[in-house]
Design an enzyme around this catalytic site. Structure first.
Site, PDB file in Angstrom:
ATOM      1  N   MET A 161       3.944   7.948   6.211  1.00 16.58           N
ATOM      2  CA  MET A 161       4.177   6.689   5.509  1.00 16.58           C
ATOM      3  C   MET A 161       5.588   6.198   5.798  1.00 16.58           C
ATOM      4  O   MET A 161       6.524   6.992   5.940  1.00 16.58           O
ATOM      5  CB  MET A 161       4.030   6.893   3.992  1.00 16.58           C
ATOM      6  N   ARG A 170      -3.767   4.124  -1.486  1.00 13.87           N
ATOM      7  CA  ARG A 170      -4.376   2.976  -2.145  1.00 13.87           C
ATOM      8  C   ARG A 170      -3.722   1.650  -1.770  1.00 13.87           C
ATOM      9  O   ARG A 170      -2.538   1.597  -1.444  1.00 13.87           O
ATOM     10  CB  ARG A 170      -4.327   3.178  -3.659  1.00 13.87           C
ATOM     11  N   HIS A 218       0.847  -1.198   0.000  1.00 12.25           N
ATOM     12  CA  HIS A 218       0.000   0.000   0.000  1.00 12.25           C
ATOM     13  C   HIS A 218       0.876   1.238   0.000  1.00 12.25           C
ATOM     14  O   HIS A 218       2.038   1.213   0.403  1.00 12.25           O
ATOM     15  CB  HIS A 218      -0.941   0.016   1.214  1.00 12.25           C
ATOM     16  N   CYS A 219       0.300   2.350  -0.512  1.00 15.63           N
ATOM     17  CA  CYS A 219       0.983   3.635  -0.478  1.00 15.63           C
ATOM     18  C   CYS A 219       0.159   4.583   0.379  1.00 15.63           C
ATOM     19  O   CYS A 219      -0.549   4.144   1.280  1.00 15.63           O
ATOM     20  CB  CYS A 219       1.197   4.172  -1.884  1.00 15.63           C
ATOM     21  N   ALA A 220       0.204   5.866   0.098  1.00 15.73           N
ATOM     22  CA  ALA A 220      -0.468   6.833   0.958  1.00 15.73           C
ATOM     23  C   ALA A 220      -1.976   6.776   0.846  1.00 15.73           C
ATOM     24  O   ALA A 220      -2.687   7.149   1.776  1.00 15.73           O
ATOM     25  CB  ALA A 220       0.014   8.246   0.624  1.00 15.73           C
TER      26      ALA A 220
END
Length: 659
Positions: free
Chosen positions: A561, A29, A25-27
């Site tokens: 993140m 999605r 996962h990213c920030a």
């Protein structure tokens, strides 16, 4: 939001756990790699509460959740990591993945080497100038040392490619480099002096010169990646440290020498022969096609596929592709120059002037492509026309690249032969692009109408502000001063009668300042549908010119993140702002990003949040376009960009948010 329930719904709608090959996962999605994308129900997912959008891109099935993504991710992986169990992908899926993987592999492997290609190419170009001017003798020690500096990257290219390809494929880069080094090892290369063939365990081996070769390493390391993963599966972890490299070298080096190397050389030669045949058959038509379309290949990242062909052509005496393609690059430079001469907008003049100067000196035209040409799409016609005409002329003149350099700038002119003809072709493209802009303009009718509409709207706003007694200051200042009068009770007449209502409206205006120094572009121009569609919220984007992200408000750090490529803050007025540095930069896994704050920290406007190495990120092949969006946009009546294009300074007012 019930994160657990949402996580369960997502897993069910992507085809169940058995269909999930991997998940990151990213920030904003969740990034799934699925065994079969057809088993996922994208439509139902998009209509599920808590999910903003579903995107299929780059072989990933992306579910956009927003700021709660980390919580949802935790619930999905609570039962353990995914190991790829499940059904294999369909043949249709494989075809799509193979094509995407090939271009991704070529781009990802060659991009880190481009800076050293450029530097070594300039060294070789310098030697040509010094030799032709009679300032240095070919048999001198000085020449030999400088030649070594210029030739090393190209001669030992198989070794360096082994490292970069292995990094893309996520296998041991040093073993991959050793496979390439074996092809350059003196005992092996000495065999070519004795003949064209030798034997390995009685099997005949065709001997070839692998210096500067490209295709053999792409094939060899791709096969090695599969072998390494297989060996790790069947070997105990206690022996993997030495056993995996041992068997990899024992298997891959002979296999490369006997089969992969010769096959790769022939494949590269065949492709190069086909392309060169088309160019030699009619170089004028080839020049028109390449000159008119090359910049589009650059935008799509497909131009990297020509690098191995160009390298092969150079080893054979000279390349015709690069000079033809250079005319498209020069045409974009001309458009930047034309806009500089034509526009009266100070910000656009500064952008176009600096972009043109940078392009001439470095050969980097992305600021012109993304900052001007894609914004004023009428100029795309000029780009094609000027590039095609100059490309046809360059093809007619028969210019060749004699020293590798992938950049067109004033310092690489000696790398072309005849240099004078090359200069004529390049100047034709620059002049053509500039003249088109000067004569026909750069804005379309639609742009003009929008600009006129904004002007009328601005005039009306200014008139209303003036009627409320704010003089000739700008609208935002008038509103704030009017609000101060209402609060202090100094307003009169109609303003006094409506003080409570107006005060409530105006008091909730929040000003978001710029977290970056750079060039502002509209959000819809961002090359990521999640942001450009405003699924994440309204805002703008900035192409940074300095690797430092600061807080745009006084408030609290609400989301951080591990990869440090994105951060969200919440202002004291309750505005949630997400800042996502670059496109798809989550794949860097934190490389080149340094986070200066932690989640929950109190921050002040202008305080440094993240520092990032712009050059290194670009060298990895990523764009630095940074969306700045208000993720709780639905809670506000109006979110207005105060600057939708042009250069912006840190803490300069960027967005107005009103309830």
């Amino acid at each position: 939001m019930d994160h657990l329930k949402l996580a369960q719904n997502i897993v069910d709608r992507v085809g169940g756990r058995e269909n999930i090959q991997s998940l990151t996962h990213c920030a904003t999605r969740l990034r799934f790699v699925l065994n079969d994308n057809r088993k996922a129900d994208a439509d139902t997912l998009e209509n599920t509460a808590g999910i903003l959008k579903v995107v299929e891109s780059g072989g990933q099935f992306q579910v956009v959740v927003g700021n709660d993504v980390s919580e949802v991710y935790k619930h999905i992986v609570a039962e353990g990591e995914f190991d790829g169990a499940g059904s294999g992908a369909s043949s249709e899926k494989e075809k799509k993945s193979i094509r995407s993987a090939i271009f991704g592999l070529i781009s990802g492997s060659l991009t880190p080497l481009i800076p050293v290609f450029a530097g070594a190419g300039l060294v070789k170009a310098l030697l040509i100038v010094l030799e032709r001017a009679g300032w240095i003798a070919v048999d001198s020690g000085t020449y030999a040392i400088l030649a070594a500096a210029g030739n090393s990257i190209f001669y030992f290219l198989p070794i360096l490619l082994g490292i970069t390809i292995a990094k893309v494929l996520n296998v041991n880069s040093y073993v991959a480099a050793a496979i390439g080094a074996a092809l350059m090892e003196p005992n092996f290369t000495a065999l070519t002096a004795a003949g064209t063939t030798t034997h390995f365990l009685g099997i005949p081996v065709s001997l070839m010169n692998y210096a500067s070769s490209v295709f053999p390493m792409f094939i060899a390391v791709s096969i090695y990646a599969v072998l390494e993963k297989f060996l790790k599966k069947i070997m105990h972890k206690n022996v993997q440290l030495f056993a995996v490299p041992f068997f990899s070298l024992v298997i891959m080096v002979p296999l490369t020498a006997m089969l992969i190397g010769p096959f790769g050389q022939y494949v590269g030669q065949w492709i190069g022969d086909i392309v060169n045949f088309l160019i030699n058959s009619n170089s004028v038509i080839a020049g028109i096609i390449l000159g008119g379309t090359w910049s589009f290949l650059v935008l799509l990242g497909l131009h990297w596929a020509t690098v191995p062909i160009i390298m092969g052509n150079l080893s054979a005496g000279g390349d015709l592709i690069a000079p033809l393609a250079a005319t498209s690059v020069a045409a974009s430079m001309g458009i930047g120059l034309g806009v500089f001469l034509k526009t009266k907008d100070k910000d656009l003049k500064a952008l176009s002037g600096s972009s043109f100067l940078s392009a001439i000196l470095s050969g980097v035209t992305e600021p012109i492509l993304y900052g001007i040409i894609l914004r004023y799409r009428k100029t795309l016609i000029y780009l094609v026309a000027a590039g095609a005409i100059a490309g046809g002329l360059m093809g007619y003149l028969g210019v060749k690249l004699i020293v590798f350099n992938f950049f067109l700038n004033v310092f690489t002119l000696p790398a072309q032969s005849p240099m004078l003809y090359y200069i004529i072709g390049v100047l034709t493209a620059i002049a053509g692009g500039a003249l088109c802009v000067v004569l026909f303009g750069y804005e379309s009718k639609k742009n003009d109408q929008v600009a006129e509409g904004l002007k009328v709207q601005k005039d009306k706003s200014h008139q209303v502000a003036s009627e409320n007694g704010s003089g000739n200051k700008n609208e935002r200042q008038n509103e704030r001063e009017g609000n101060q009068q209402l609060i202090s009770g100094s307003g009169t007449g109609k303003m006094e009668q409506n003080a409570a209502g107006i005060d409530a409206n105006v008091a909730m205006e929040s000003l978001i300042t710029s977290p970056l120094e750079g060039t502002v572009i509209p959000l819809h121009d961002v090359e990521d549908v999640v942001f450009s569609s405003e699924s994440m919220g309204k805002g703008v984007a900035i192409i940074p010119s300095k690797g430092q992200l600061v807080s745009p408000v006084d408030g609290v750090v609400s989301v951080t993140m591990k990869s440090a490529h994105a951060i969200a803050v919440t202002s004291d007025e309750g505005v949630e702002i997400l800042m996502h540095i670059g496109i798809d930069t989550v794949r860097l896994k934190g490389k080149y990003f340094t986070q200066k704050v932690q989640q929950g920290n109190r921050i002040r406007k202008g305080e440094v949040l993240i520092e990032f190495d712009m050059d290194q990120i670009r060298n990895e092949g990523f764009k630095l376009t940074t969306p700045i969006v208000v993720t709780n946009s639905d809670q506000f009546r109006d979110i207005t960009p105060l600057l939708s294009e042009g250069t912006v300074a840190v803490t300069e007012e960027l967005l107005s948010v009103r309830s």
